[in-house]
Write an enzyme that holds these catalytic residues in place. Structure first.
Site, short mmCIF file in Angstrom:
data_model
loop_
_atom_site.label_atom_id
_atom_site.label_comp_id
_atom_site.label_asym_id
_atom_site.label_seq_id
_atom_site.Cartn_x
_atom_site.Cartn_y
_atom_site.Cartn_z
N THR A 111 0.80 -1.22 0.00
CA THR A 111 0.00 0.00 0.00
C THR A 111 0.83 1.27 0.00
OG1 THR A 111 -0.11 0.00 2.42
CG2 THR A 111 -1.90 -1.12 1.23
N LYS A 112 2.15 1.16 0.03
CA LYS A 112 2.99 2.34 0.15
C LYS A 112 3.14 3.07 -1.18
CE LYS A 112 3.82 1.97 4.57
NZ LYS A 112 3.00 0.81 4.97
N ASN A 113 3.79 4.25 -1.13
CA ASN A 113 3.92 5.09 -2.33
C ASN A 113 4.72 4.41 -3.43
OD1 ASN A 113 2.61 6.92 -0.74
ND2 ASN A 113 3.99 8.62 -1.19
#
Length: 398
Positions: free
Chosen positions: A191-193
């Site tokens: 879910t990170k950038n």
């Protein structure tokens, strides 16, 4: 239920470049830690301006290795925030130290004034968390660390691509008026950038610390599988510490190489979408938009909306359910540390984290990621406005 196609809380942006690189890795015959991991480390270090970057299998591993390499253990105290994921605190427990909570400020990040009050003779380190991608007040934290002789390990799980005073989070060079942290831990969770599926990175300005952390990431061996030849050409390695199995594979690094090259464009899109939300919610009394800070680049890992519950007939959970009825996935970041059963069984120093507890009751993380369309962003914003309007408590003014 809504007729609008469901908008998940997050969808990663994986392109053809990543697919080709992973395929090439699989066909290369070398799939564990090897040449692509080395390349990923070099490119990430260059991106943040750090002389040393070590790829690991999670940000949790990065934090644990940093604490262990700095010799923090039983009898020591480590100050961190109550508004974080549990792993920040669990890694402190893993090395035998005592977590000490210093409450948050208005921006949701750890408050330097609360850190100052929490410092004792047993304090060894500070672990600030850049909540939602908004950098902490690092100059104030570095000043406290210098004054009291403390280590600083930044939890930058949300902050790949964030900048503080025009310097990347993770930068390893001290500048006039700024300090430098001993280690900075990043996350590349799904879910990170940017993502490697699972994964993380540790950066450091210190050669000796970086060498110790690298050794601890792979069982405490003084040579890894990719390079077990000595300067004389002989094949040999020794286990010199009781290390961990925290290395990142080449398959994951193949993803990371191209995700990193796209990171700035990802953040540009996130920022544009955050501005759409901000404009849509401007002037609404029922909600507050997220703090943005000054002299920073917010990575907008999360868009954390704050509800003014005194003006609403429903609570935060009710608001999330209303979003879901309209086909929108939302989340909450985070359940404060004191509310988890585990931490009622272990000693936590510091204060009660009342500000974090108060904020928790009224925060919602809205979908925000490059794979969204502007139509989806506008639909989410319009849904928030409609839910707030239909559940407004009208207060009679004098």
């Amino acid at each position: 239920m809504s007729d609008y196609p469901f908008i998940p809380f997050h969808v990663p942006s994986i392109g053809d470049e990543e697919v080709r690189e992973v395929e090439a890795t699989l066909r290369s015959g070398w799939v564990t830690t090897g040449p692509r991991t080395t390349q990923f480390e070099k490119e990430f270090g260059a991106y943040v301006g750090a002389p040393y970057a070590i790829a690991v299998n999670s940000c949790t591993a990065a934090l644990h290795v940093a604490l262990a390499a700095l010799g923090i253990g039983e009898g020591d105290e480590v100050i961190t925030t109550p508004l974080t994921f549990c792993s920040t605190v669990i890694t402190i427990l893993h090395v035998g130290a005592t977590p000490v909570l210093a409450d948050i400020g208005p921006d949701g990040n750890i408050d330097p004034e609360q850190i100052a009050r929490a410092i004792t003779p047993q304090t060894r380190a500070i672990v600030p968390v850049h909540f939602a991608g908004l950098p902490c007040d690092m100059n104030a934290i570095w000043q406290l660390a210098r004054k009291h002789g403390l280590f600083v390990i930044e939890d930058a799980a949300h902050a790949a691509g964030s900048r503080y005073h025009d310097r990347p989070i993770g930068m390893g060079t001290e500048r006039e008026g700024d300090g430098v942290s001993d280690a900075v831990a990043f996350s590349f969770y799904a879910t990170k950038n940017m993502t490697t599926g699972e994964g993380g990175m540790i950066t450091s300005p210190r050669e000796s610390l970086a060498a110790q952390m690298r050794m601890l990431t792979l069982h405490g061996m003084n040579r890894n599988a990719w390079n077990r030849y000595s300067a004389s050409g002989s094949w040999y390695y020794e286990v010199v510490e009781a290390g961990f199995k925290y290395n990142l594979t080449d398959i994951q690094s193949a993803l990371g190489i191209h995700q990193l090259r796209k990171l700035d464009s990802f953040i540009e899109t996130r920022t544009r979408y955050a501005e759409i939300y901000n404009r849509a919610f401007a002037g609404m009394e029922e909600v507050e938009t997220p703090p943005q800070g000054s002299m920073v680049r917010h990575a907008w890992h999360l868009y954390v909306l704050r509800l003014n519950l005194n003006l609403l007939k429903i609570d935060r959970n009710g608001f999330i359910e209303e979003l879901r009825r309209r086909g929108i996935g939302a989340s909450v970041h985070f359940i404060p540390i004191p509310l988890h059963p585990l931490f009622s069984k272990v000693r936590l120093g510091g204060d009660s984290g009342q500000r974090a507890l108060d904020l928790y009751a009224r925060i919602i993380s809205l979908p925000l990621y490059p794979a969204m369309t502007e139509d989806q962003v506008n639909y989410v914003a319009d849904s928030v406005r409609k839910i707030a309007a239909s559940n407004r408590v009208w207060i009679k003014r004098a």
